[in-house]
Design a protein around this motif. Sequence first.
Motif, PDB file in Angstrom:
ATOM      1  N   TYR A  13       0.847  -1.189   0.000  1.00  0.00           N
ATOM      2  CA  TYR A  13       0.000   0.000   0.000  1.00  0.00           C
ATOM      3  C   TYR A  13       0.877   1.231   0.000  1.00  0.00           C
ATOM      4  CZ  TYR A  13      -3.606  -3.281   1.428  1.00  0.00           C
ATOM      5  OH  TYR A  13      -4.473  -4.343   1.485  1.00  0.00           O
ATOM      6  N   GLY A  14       0.453   2.251  -0.727  1.00  0.00           N
ATOM      7  CA  GLY A  14       1.148   3.523  -0.732  1.00  0.00           C
ATOM      8  C   GLY A  14       2.283   3.579  -1.729  1.00  0.00           C
ATOM      9  N   LEU A  15       2.595   4.801  -2.135  1.00  0.00           N
ATOM     10  CA  LEU A  15       3.693   5.009  -3.074  1.00  0.00           C
ATOM     11  C   LEU A  15       4.917   5.596  -2.393  1.00  0.00           C
ATOM     12  CD1 LEU A  15       1.659   6.429  -6.093  1.00  0.00           C
ATOM     13  CD2 LEU A  15       2.590   4.131  -5.816  1.00  0.00           C
ATOM     14  N   VAL A  16       4.732   6.696  -1.703  1.00  0.00           N
ATOM     15  CA  VAL A  16       5.869   7.365  -1.079  1.00  0.00           C
ATOM     16  C   VAL A  16       6.256   6.650   0.217  1.00  0.00           C
ATOM     17  CG1 VAL A  16       6.691   9.517  -0.075  1.00  0.00           C
ATOM     18  CG2 VAL A  16       5.241   9.562  -2.096  1.00  0.00           C
ATOM     19  N   ALA A  17       5.314   6.487   1.111  1.00  0.00           N
ATOM     20  CA  ALA A  17       5.557   5.772   2.365  1.00  0.00           C
ATOM     21  C   ALA A  17       4.936   4.385   2.236  1.00  0.00           C
ATOM     22  CB  ALA A  17       4.956   6.530   3.541  1.00  0.00           C
ATOM     23  N   ALA A  18       5.577   3.539   1.451  1.00  0.00           N
ATOM     24  CA  ALA A  18       5.028   2.218   1.148  1.00  0.00           C
ATOM     25  C   ALA A  18       4.989   1.338   2.391  1.00  0.00           C
ATOM     26  CB  ALA A  18       5.858   1.546   0.062  1.00  0.00           C
ATOM     27  N   VAL A  19       3.907   0.563   2.481  1.00  0.00           N
ATOM     28  CA  VAL A  19       3.704  -0.368   3.586  1.00  0.00           C
ATOM     29  C   VAL A  19       3.460  -1.744   2.990  1.00  0.00           C
ATOM     30  CG1 VAL A  19       2.175  -0.970   5.503  1.00  0.00           C
ATOM     31  CG2 VAL A  19       2.744   1.409   5.071  1.00  0.00           C
ATOM     32  N   LEU A  20       4.108  -2.748   3.542  1.00  0.00           N
ATOM     33  CA  LEU A  20       3.930  -4.127   3.107  1.00  0.00           C
ATOM     34  C   LEU A  20       3.026  -4.822   4.113  1.00  0.00           C
ATOM     35  CD1 LEU A  20       5.148  -5.736   0.724  1.00  0.00           C
ATOM     36  CD2 LEU A  20       6.754  -6.715   2.355  1.00  0.00           C
ATOM     37  N   GLU A  21       1.936  -5.415   3.620  1.00  0.00           N
ATOM     38  CA  GLU A  21       1.032  -6.157   4.491  1.00  0.00           C
ATOM     39  C   GLU A  21       1.202  -7.642   4.221  1.00  0.00           C
ATOM     40  OE1 GLU A  21      -3.350  -5.367   5.727  1.00  0.00           O
ATOM     41  OE2 GLU A  21      -3.407  -6.743   4.008  1.00  0.00           O
ATOM     42  N   LEU A  22       1.407  -8.401   5.289  1.00  0.00           N
ATOM     43  CA  LEU A  22       1.570  -9.846   5.199  1.00  0.00           C
ATOM     44  C   LEU A  22       0.414 -10.501   5.947  1.00  0.00           C
ATOM     45  CD1 LEU A  22       5.349  -9.941   6.138  1.00  0.00           C
ATOM     46  CD2 LEU A  22       4.385  -9.922   3.856  1.00  0.00           C
ATOM     47  N   ARG A  23      -0.160 -11.553   5.342  1.00  0.00           N
ATOM     48  CA  ARG A  23      -1.246 -12.286   5.998  1.00  0.00           C
ATOM     49  C   ARG A  23      -0.923 -13.767   5.910  1.00  0.00           C
ATOM     50  NH1 ARG A  23      -6.947 -12.498   3.484  1.00  0.00           N
ATOM     51  NH2 ARG A  23      -5.666 -11.525   1.925  1.00  0.00           N
ATOM     52  N   ASP A  24      -1.053 -14.486   7.029  1.00  0.00           N
ATOM     53  CA  ASP A  24      -0.713 -15.907   7.034  1.00  0.00           C
ATOM     54  C   ASP A  24      -1.966 -16.786   7.000  1.00  0.00           C
ATOM     55  OD1 ASP A  24      -1.691 -15.969   9.646  1.00  0.00           O
ATOM     56  OD2 ASP A  24       0.266 -16.156  10.577  1.00  0.00           O
ATOM     57  N   VAL A  25      -1.759 -18.096   6.995  1.00  0.00           N
ATOM     58  CA  VAL A  25      -2.872 -19.046   6.867  1.00  0.00           C
ATOM     59  C   VAL A  25      -3.805 -19.009   8.074  1.00  0.00           C
ATOM     60  CG1 VAL A  25      -1.658 -20.612   5.309  1.00  0.00           C
ATOM     61  CG2 VAL A  25      -1.457 -20.942   7.770  1.00  0.00           C
ATOM     62  N   ARG A  26      -3.329 -18.537   9.200  1.00  0.00           N
ATOM     63  CA  ARG A  26      -4.169 -18.453  10.397  1.00  0.00           C
ATOM     64  C   ARG A  26      -4.979 -17.156  10.462  1.00  0.00           C
ATOM     65  NH1 ARG A  26       0.425 -20.508  14.591  1.00  0.00           N
ATOM     66  NH2 ARG A  26       0.519 -22.648  13.826  1.00  0.00           N
ATOM     67  N   GLY A  27      -4.791 -16.296   9.488  1.00  0.00           N
ATOM     68  CA  GLY A  27      -5.530 -15.036   9.452  1.00  0.00           C
ATOM     69  C   GLY A  27      -4.828 -13.880  10.133  1.00  0.00           C
ATOM     70  N   HIS A  28      -3.635 -14.104  10.642  1.00  0.00           N
ATOM     71  CA  HIS A  28      -2.891 -13.013  11.271  1.00  0.00           C
ATOM     72  C   HIS A  28      -2.398 -12.050  10.195  1.00  0.00           C
ATOM     73  CE1 HIS A  28      -2.032 -16.265  14.402  1.00  0.00           C
ATOM     74  NE2 HIS A  28      -2.928 -15.462  14.912  1.00  0.00           N
TER      75      HIS A  28
END
Length: 164
Positions: free
Chosen positions: A89-104
Motif C-alpha cells: 500500500y502507498g507510493l511514497v511511504a510504502a507499507v507491506l502487508e503480510l497475511r498468514d494461513v491463520r488469518g494473522h
Amino acid sequence: MTATAREARAGRRLAGGCAALFLGLMVTLDGCAGTLTVVRAGLWTGGAVLVLVMLWPPRVTADERWLTVRGPLGARRVRVDALVCVQRYGLVAAVLELRDVRGHRLRLPMAVLEADPVLWQAVESGIRRSRERGTLLTGRRVAAAAAARVDARAAEILHASGLG
C-alpha cells in the motif's frame, strides 16, 4: 537466527528528544507567562509521555518462522513461512502487508525492511518457503518488487560507502 531492525535506536533517540523538547518548551513558556503550577507541570509531563509513546518506534524481529512487531500497544505476529497474501500500500511511504494461513495480519513500512537487509532476508526466505509450499495465493509480484526495491536500496548504500 533472529534478525532485529537496527534503525530502532535512532528512532528511540528521536522520540526521546521530541518528548524532552516538548516538555522543556511547554514548561519554559508556562513559566515565563507566570502560570506554571505543579498541576500544570504534571499535565505537561503527561503530554511529553504521550509524545514519547506516539513516536516510539516498534521493535521488529524475524526468524525462520515468525515476523513480530512489538509496539507500545502490544505485539503482532505473522508466520512468514505460511503466508497467504503479500500486499503493498502507498507510493511514497510504502507499507507491506503480510497475511498468514491463520488469518494473522501485519503491516510493516518498507523503510524498515530497506534499512535492514538482514531483516529483509529473513522475511524473503519465509516468502520463498510459502511459495514453495503453495500457501502464497496472492502477492508474488509484490514480493518480487519489494525484493528489487530492497536490493536497489542496499546497492545504493554500498555504492555511497565506497564498497560497491
